[in-house]
Motif scaffolding. Sequence first.
Motif, PDB file in Angstrom:
ATOM      1  N   PRO A  23      19.828  56.301   8.642  1.00  0.00           N
ATOM      2  CA  PRO A  23      19.885  55.764  10.051  1.00  0.00           C
ATOM      3  C   PRO A  23      19.322  54.381  10.120  1.00  0.00           C
ATOM      4  O   PRO A  23      18.238  54.012   9.364  1.00  0.00           O
ATOM      5  CB  PRO A  23      19.619  56.725  11.071  1.00  0.00           C
ATOM      6  N   GLY A  24      19.828  53.620  10.781  1.00  0.00           N
ATOM      7  CA  GLY A  24      19.355  52.055  10.906  1.00  0.00           C
ATOM      8  C   GLY A  24      17.968  52.021  11.368  1.00  0.00           C
ATOM      9  O   GLY A  24      17.221  51.081  10.951  1.00  0.00           O
ATOM     10  N   GLU A  25      17.465  52.946  12.188  1.00  0.00           N
ATOM     11  CA  GLU A  25      16.009  52.832  12.786  1.00  0.00           C
ATOM     12  C   GLU A  25      15.087  53.300  11.600  1.00  0.00           C
ATOM     13  O   GLU A  25      13.763  52.957  11.809  1.00  0.00           O
ATOM     14  CB  GLU A  25      15.954  53.797  13.688  1.00  0.00           C
ATOM     15  N   ALA A  26      15.538  53.927  10.641  1.00  0.00           N
ATOM     16  CA  ALA A  26      14.682  54.409   9.574  1.00  0.00           C
ATOM     17  C   ALA A  26      14.057  53.482   8.707  1.00  0.00           C
ATOM     18  O   ALA A  26      14.532  52.485   8.397  1.00  0.00           O
ATOM     19  CB  ALA A  26      15.134  55.570   8.467  1.00  0.00           C
ATOM     20  N   THR A  27      12.559  53.208   8.553  1.00  0.00           N
ATOM     21  CA  THR A  27      11.943  52.124   7.584  1.00  0.00           C
ATOM     22  C   THR A  27      11.270  52.839   6.477  1.00  0.00           C
ATOM     23  O   THR A  27      10.777  52.255   5.489  1.00  0.00           O
ATOM     24  CB  THR A  27      10.990  51.605   8.458  1.00  0.00           C
ATOM     25  N   THR A  28      11.313  54.259   6.702  1.00  0.00           N
ATOM     26  CA  THR A  28      10.686  55.049   5.511  1.00  0.00           C
ATOM     27  C   THR A  28      11.672  56.178   5.274  1.00  0.00           C
ATOM     28  O   THR A  28      12.369  56.524   6.226  1.00  0.00           O
ATOM     29  CB  THR A  28       9.348  55.614   5.734  1.00  0.00           C
ATOM     30  N   LEU A  29      11.227  57.025   4.256  1.00  0.00           N
ATOM     31  CA  LEU A  29      12.031  58.247   4.037  1.00  0.00           C
ATOM     32  C   LEU A  29      11.422  59.351   4.808  1.00  0.00           C
ATOM     33  O   LEU A  29      12.285  60.488   4.884  1.00  0.00           O
ATOM     34  CB  LEU A  29      11.900  58.797   2.575  1.00  0.00           C
ATOM     35  N   ASN A  44      23.798  60.417  15.706  1.00  0.00           N
ATOM     36  CA  ASN A  44      22.666  61.646  16.355  1.00  0.00           C
ATOM     37  C   ASN A  44      21.658  61.872  15.570  1.00  0.00           C
ATOM     38  O   ASN A  44      20.682  62.658  15.753  1.00  0.00           O
ATOM     39  CB  ASN A  44      23.183  62.773  17.096  1.00  0.00           C
ATOM     40  N   ARG A  45      21.817  61.583  14.168  1.00  0.00           N
ATOM     41  CA  ARG A  45      20.922  62.171  13.006  1.00  0.00           C
ATOM     42  C   ARG A  45      19.360  61.672  13.452  1.00  0.00           C
ATOM     43  O   ARG A  45      18.452  62.382  13.249  1.00  0.00           O
ATOM     44  CB  ARG A  45      21.059  61.442  11.852  1.00  0.00           C
TER      45      ARG A  45
END
Length: 413
Positions: free
Chosen positions: A222-228, A269-270
């Motif tokens: 998702p676009g909000e993720a900056t890490t795994l 919604n992930r």
Amino acid sequence: MTPPPADSTGAPAEPGDPTSPIDPADPLSSRRAIRESRGEGTRSSRRALLDSAPVPQKRGRRGAWGCLIVFLILAGLAGAAALLLQEPIGTVIGMVQGPADYDGAGGDEVIVMIHDGETGQDVANSLLAQDVVKSYDAFYEVLRAESPAPVFQPGAYRLAGKMSGRAALDALLDPDNKLEQTVVIPEGTTTASVLQLISEGTSIPLVDLEATAADVEPYGLPGEATTLEGFLFPATYTFPPETTAPEAIRTLVDRQFEALDAAGVAPENRWKTIVVAALIQREAGLTEDFYKVSRVFLNRLDPAKWQSGLLQSDATVAYGTGATDRVKTTDAERADAANAYNTYVHPGLPVGPISNPGDIAIDAAVNPADGTWLYFVSWNLDTGETIFSTTIAEHDAAVNKWLAWMDEHPEYG
């Protein structure tokens, strides 16, 4: 790690809330009922005696009561002695009989990971936690008697449940039981630890995995993720011998997407689902409590039920400090507004996932239990039993129960 004294839901209530804060430092003495026994005497009726019958002497009655009192005192002393000697006698019997141990080579297959730098004590604790051996000493005493001292290589090993200590050690020393290219990732493991586990179980260098994980763009997060974080599904994996770092990471990410799809989570919604599930994974104890913990946090996100919107999770605070192996925090840490994960200061969900959740946590995030709970506290740290409360008064009582349990279990500090 000393287990957290309570869940993270006992912090100060929000403004306007009729509840009051809990002071975890408030000393609480254990309540113990003192029982007193009182003997009831009986009064003899006065009757005329035959002239030939001896007249009873009062002195004889006093003597009978005296004997009875002496008997009761001796019986009490014997009982107290038995209680005092119970533990030493049990210790002597244990020394004669040896540690509690299973018989034979065990049953169902269990995969055990040995990590880089672990000692024999660490291995014994891991085997006990997975019910491979019946007691710590059942394995460790056999290990200490081994000469030369065994050296375990990091990685995954095929063992069985309920093995004798001797059988467990023999299995670990059998090279055929070491599973090459196999990794076991427990639920709630953070990304840094996941990368370490992959490196230990495969031929992939840790530096390659860390460099690959630094760029999340190729994995479709998702676009909000900056890490795994949150998107590496916890499971047991066996990789082909020539697997590369990007291939290994993609395997785990794709498996997490499969879990989200199976739970009916739409792609849009992930992110929220994973953030909530990761929180549940770190805060809940028993499997059946995951759904209630989910409801507590969702209730706290509802302004009509919890005005401040502060989730007050110690697990998020600890994650923000970099101490991902604990959920217990200090007053200073909970007051630190510079910690973006501090849900005692910042309302709403944490800024990102704090662990990699499994199927049950994801399902609990999607299907929370019905209830009005706003608090929970794990009062028995041995069993993980948790009390869920709606009011501050109920929660206070639950905290008192936990404090009483802690008084009886000083080993938990």
